[in-house]
Structure formats: structure tokens, C-alpha cells
Design an enzyme around this catalytic site. Structure first.
Site, PDB file in Angstrom:
ATOM      1  N   HIS A  55     -72.822 -65.706 -29.491  1.00 40.04           N
ATOM      2  CA  HIS A  55     -72.710 -65.716 -28.032  1.00 40.04           C
ATOM      3  C   HIS A  55     -71.254 -65.448 -27.654  1.00 40.04           C
ATOM      4  O   HIS A  55     -70.411 -65.158 -28.521  1.00 40.04           O
ATOM      5  CB  HIS A  55     -73.208 -67.047 -27.458  1.00 40.04           C
ATOM      6  CG  HIS A  55     -72.595 -68.251 -28.109  1.00 40.04           C
ATOM      7  ND1 HIS A  55     -71.265 -68.583 -27.977  1.00 40.04           N
ATOM      8  CD2 HIS A  55     -73.127 -69.217 -28.904  1.00 40.04           C
ATOM      9  CE1 HIS A  55     -71.004 -69.690 -28.646  1.00 40.04           C
ATOM     10  NE2 HIS A  55     -72.117 -70.090 -29.232  1.00 40.04           N
TER      11      HIS A  55
ATOM     12  N   GLY B  37     -68.899 -67.339 -26.838  1.00 43.06           N
ATOM     13  CA  GLY B  37     -67.930 -68.220 -27.480  1.00 43.06           C
ATOM     14  C   GLY B  37     -67.472 -67.666 -28.818  1.00 43.06           C
ATOM     15  O   GLY B  37     -66.274 -67.702 -29.146  1.00 43.06           O
ATOM     16  N   HIS B  38     -68.405 -67.134 -29.608  1.00 44.46           N
ATOM     17  CA  HIS B  38     -68.035 -66.499 -30.871  1.00 44.46           C
ATOM     18  C   HIS B  38     -67.159 -65.269 -30.625  1.00 44.46           C
ATOM     19  O   HIS B  38     -66.187 -65.029 -31.356  1.00 44.46           O
ATOM     20  CB  HIS B  38     -69.287 -66.064 -31.640  1.00 44.46           C
ATOM     21  CG  HIS B  38     -70.147 -67.192 -32.098  1.00 44.46           C
ATOM     22  ND1 HIS B  38     -71.366 -67.465 -31.529  1.00 44.46           N
ATOM     23  CD2 HIS B  38     -69.962 -68.119 -33.077  1.00 44.46           C
ATOM     24  CE1 HIS B  38     -71.914 -68.501 -32.150  1.00 44.46           C
ATOM     25  NE2 HIS B  38     -71.081 -68.926 -33.084  1.00 44.46           N
TER      26      HIS B  38
ATOM     27  N   ASN C  10     -76.458 -66.003 -34.600  1.00 40.84           N
ATOM     28  CA  ASN C  10     -76.958 -66.317 -33.255  1.00 40.84           C
ATOM     29  C   ASN C  10     -75.778 -66.317 -32.288  1.00 40.84           C
ATOM     30  O   ASN C  10     -75.549 -67.280 -31.559  1.00 40.84           O
ATOM     31  CB  ASN C  10     -77.696 -67.654 -33.234  1.00 40.84           C
ATOM     32  CG  ASN C  10     -78.505 -67.858 -31.973  1.00 40.84           C
ATOM     33  OD1 ASN C  10     -78.877 -66.897 -31.300  1.00 40.84           O
ATOM     34  ND2 ASN C  10     -78.769 -69.107 -31.626  1.00 40.84           N
TER      35      ASN C  10
ATOM     36  N   GLN D  17     -74.962 -78.183 -44.551  1.00 44.14           N
ATOM     37  CA  GLN D  17     -74.485 -78.933 -43.391  1.00 44.14           C
ATOM     38  C   GLN D  17     -75.603 -79.369 -42.452  1.00 44.14           C
ATOM     39  O   GLN D  17     -75.335 -79.936 -41.390  1.00 44.14           O
ATOM     40  CB  GLN D  17     -73.417 -78.137 -42.644  1.00 44.14           C
ATOM     41  CG  GLN D  17     -73.886 -76.888 -41.944  1.00 44.14           C
ATOM     42  CD  GLN D  17     -72.724 -76.001 -41.543  1.00 44.14           C
ATOM     43  OE1 GLN D  17     -72.038 -75.428 -42.377  1.00 44.14           O
ATOM     44  NE2 GLN D  17     -72.481 -75.893 -40.237  1.00 44.14           N
TER      45      GLN D  17
END
Length: 277
Positions: free
Chosen positions: A30, A32-33, A28, A57
């Protein structure tokens, strides 16, 4: 970009990769990745990204089944960003015995801050990251500062276990209004998205107070909690901590981090700001 689905294929690919940078993700993706990918590209000959939604997690009542799986879109973004290989294992591939008897147990900090509200989360993170490191065998790995507690756990694990992997912290990517980029931002309604930058504004308020010389951390924290609560947020925590250890901060300390987690509607948002005085 090669798509690798098995441990054996990943290890074979790694042998010819040269200096290798690694970016572990849950997909998923965005901007930031992609900022992590760019940092990785600057530091190595080859870049491998993993996509694996790690069941360990996620706690009870959390969004494992609902977590967005956007494989085709993720592949397009990674290929455009110049990623050399995507490691995309199945759950059975990464956990071949189904049960996981051996886990990596982080220190006490796993039970504080986000860990107090997500029991077992950091054990799951540390365990899957260790498994991925053992499989990919990178020279370095890039992690975002947005997940500051996670970054601290990984850095401590690498140091304590004498791992040769270099951990590269990457600054938080933000939208123009200050909201930290996160896959979970997609859960926000339009009204909630307009309200969401309040979290960053409150962290900025605390930072400004600290930079002005305030030593009353509790008052700054309470003011932020009150402002968020008055706007309809459910606050998990707002805390000033030591930046290097995440221990409780005391008056006069120079290297601080302000961390917060709060729910806006059904969406839990986290953020932080480093404050070096």
C-alpha cells in the site's frame, strides 16, 4: 525491474548494485510501503524490495494462511515506483533446512507491548530480517515507524551485533482521517473502517495531554482504554514509554512515545505517536 527468486541470484545482482537500499516487506503493498521505497530511492543508487510472508512471525491462531498474497499488483506498484529489483524467495529458498535451529533472540522487550500478545513474534522478525540482511547485504534499510516496537528491535540488533547497515526510520503513512496505513486495514468492514480512526484520535488525545504538561500517564492511558472499550474495541494495551528505549516512562521525561494495540472486530490494529516535549 528484475525479479530475483534465489539467494545465489540475489548475491550476484548485489555485486554490481553500488550503494544499495533495502525495503523488506510481506507484500500486499500500500502507500505506506511506497513511502518506504521513496525514502530508499532518495538515499541510494539502487533499491531492492523483498516480499516474503514469514511464517516464523505468525503465532497460533494468527492469519498466516489468510494473509493476502497480491504478487502481480505488488510488482506493478514497485515497478512504477522505480524499484530496481524485487527479491521474491520461496520458503524453501529462505529456510533450506526446513527447520530453523538457530534464531535471533531479541532482549526482554520482545515480551512486552505487542510481544506480550504475540509470543515469539519478534524472534521471527529478527531472524528473518537477519537472514535477509545477510543475503541482500544492503548499505541501508528503511523501516516504518508504524511498527515502532519492530523498529526498536531491529535498531537494537544492528547496534548490538555491530552491523554496518544503516537503519532509516520512516514516518507512518496515514489516511486522510488519521488511520495508519496497514495491510490489515483491508480486513475491516465498511462500518469498522469508519470507526478505526478512533485509535489515532485517542493517541492524539494523550499526546495533547503530555504536551500540556501532564505527568499522570496512567490517567491518560486509562481514559483512552475506556473510550475504545466503550466503542466496542478489545484493547490489548495503551502505554506511554520512553521513545529511545521503550522502557517504562517516568514523570518528567522529554522523549516519549504513546503506543497502542486494539482489536476492532477480528482485526488487530496498532499505532503510535512520538511526543518530544
Amino acid at each position: 525491474m528484475e525479479i530475483i527468486r534465489t539467494v545465489a541470484e540475489m548475491r550476484a545482482w548485489r555485486k554490481q548494485a553500488g550503494k544499495l537500499a533495502f525495503v523488506p516487506t510481506m507484500g500486499n503493498l500500500h502507500e505506506g510501503h511506497l513511502k518506504l521505497v521513496a525514502a530508499a530511492r532518495e538515499r541510494a543508487e539502487k533499491v531492492v524490495v523483498s516480499i516474503f510472508v514469514n511464517r516464523l512471525q505468525f503465532g497460533q491462531g494468527e492469519d498466516f494462511d489468510a494473509y493476502p498474497r497480491t504478487f502481480d499488483a505488488d510488482c506493478a506498484k514497485l515497478a512504477a515506483a522505480g524499484v530496481d529489483a524485487l527479491f521474491f524467495p520461496s520458503e524453501r529458498e529462505l529456510y533450506p533446512r526446513v527447520r530453523q535451529d538457530f534464531n535471533v533472540e531479541p532482549p526482554h522487550i520482545q515480551n512486552e507491548l505487542c510481544g506480550a500478545f504475540r509470543p515469539g513474534h519478534f524472534r521471527g522478525v529478527a531472524t528473518v530480517v537477519t537472514k535477509l540482511f545477510n543475503i541482500v547485504q544492503p548499505d541501508l534499510a528503511c523501516f516504518g515507524k508504524k511498527d515502532y516496537q519492530q523498529l526498536h528491535v531491529i535498531q537494537a540488533m544492528i547496534a548490538d551485533l555491530n552491523s554496518p547497515i544503516e537503519i532509516v526510520p520512516v514516518d507512518t503513512g496515514r489516511a486522510g482521517d488519521g488511520l495508519a496505513l496497514s495491510s490489515r486495514n483491508g480486513y475491516l468492514s465498511a462500518e469498522e473502517r469508519a470507526e478505526a480512526p478512533r485509535l489515532y484520535r485517542n493517541l492524539s488525545m494523550i499526546r495533547d495531554g503530555l504536551m500540556a504538561g501532564s505527568q499522570d500517564y496512567a490517567a491518560l492511558e486509562q481514559a483512552a482504554r475506556d473510550d475504545l472499550a466503550a466503542a466496542g474495541w478489545t484493547v490489548d494495551y495503551v502505554e506511554v514509554r520512553q521513545a529511545d528505549t521503550l522502557e517504562i516512562a517516568h514523570a518528567g521525561e522529554k522523549r516519549l512515545v504513546v503506543l497502542a494495540a486494539a482489536r476492532l472486530g477480528k482485526t488487530r490494529l496498532i499505532d503510535n505517536i512520538e511526543v518530544f516535549r
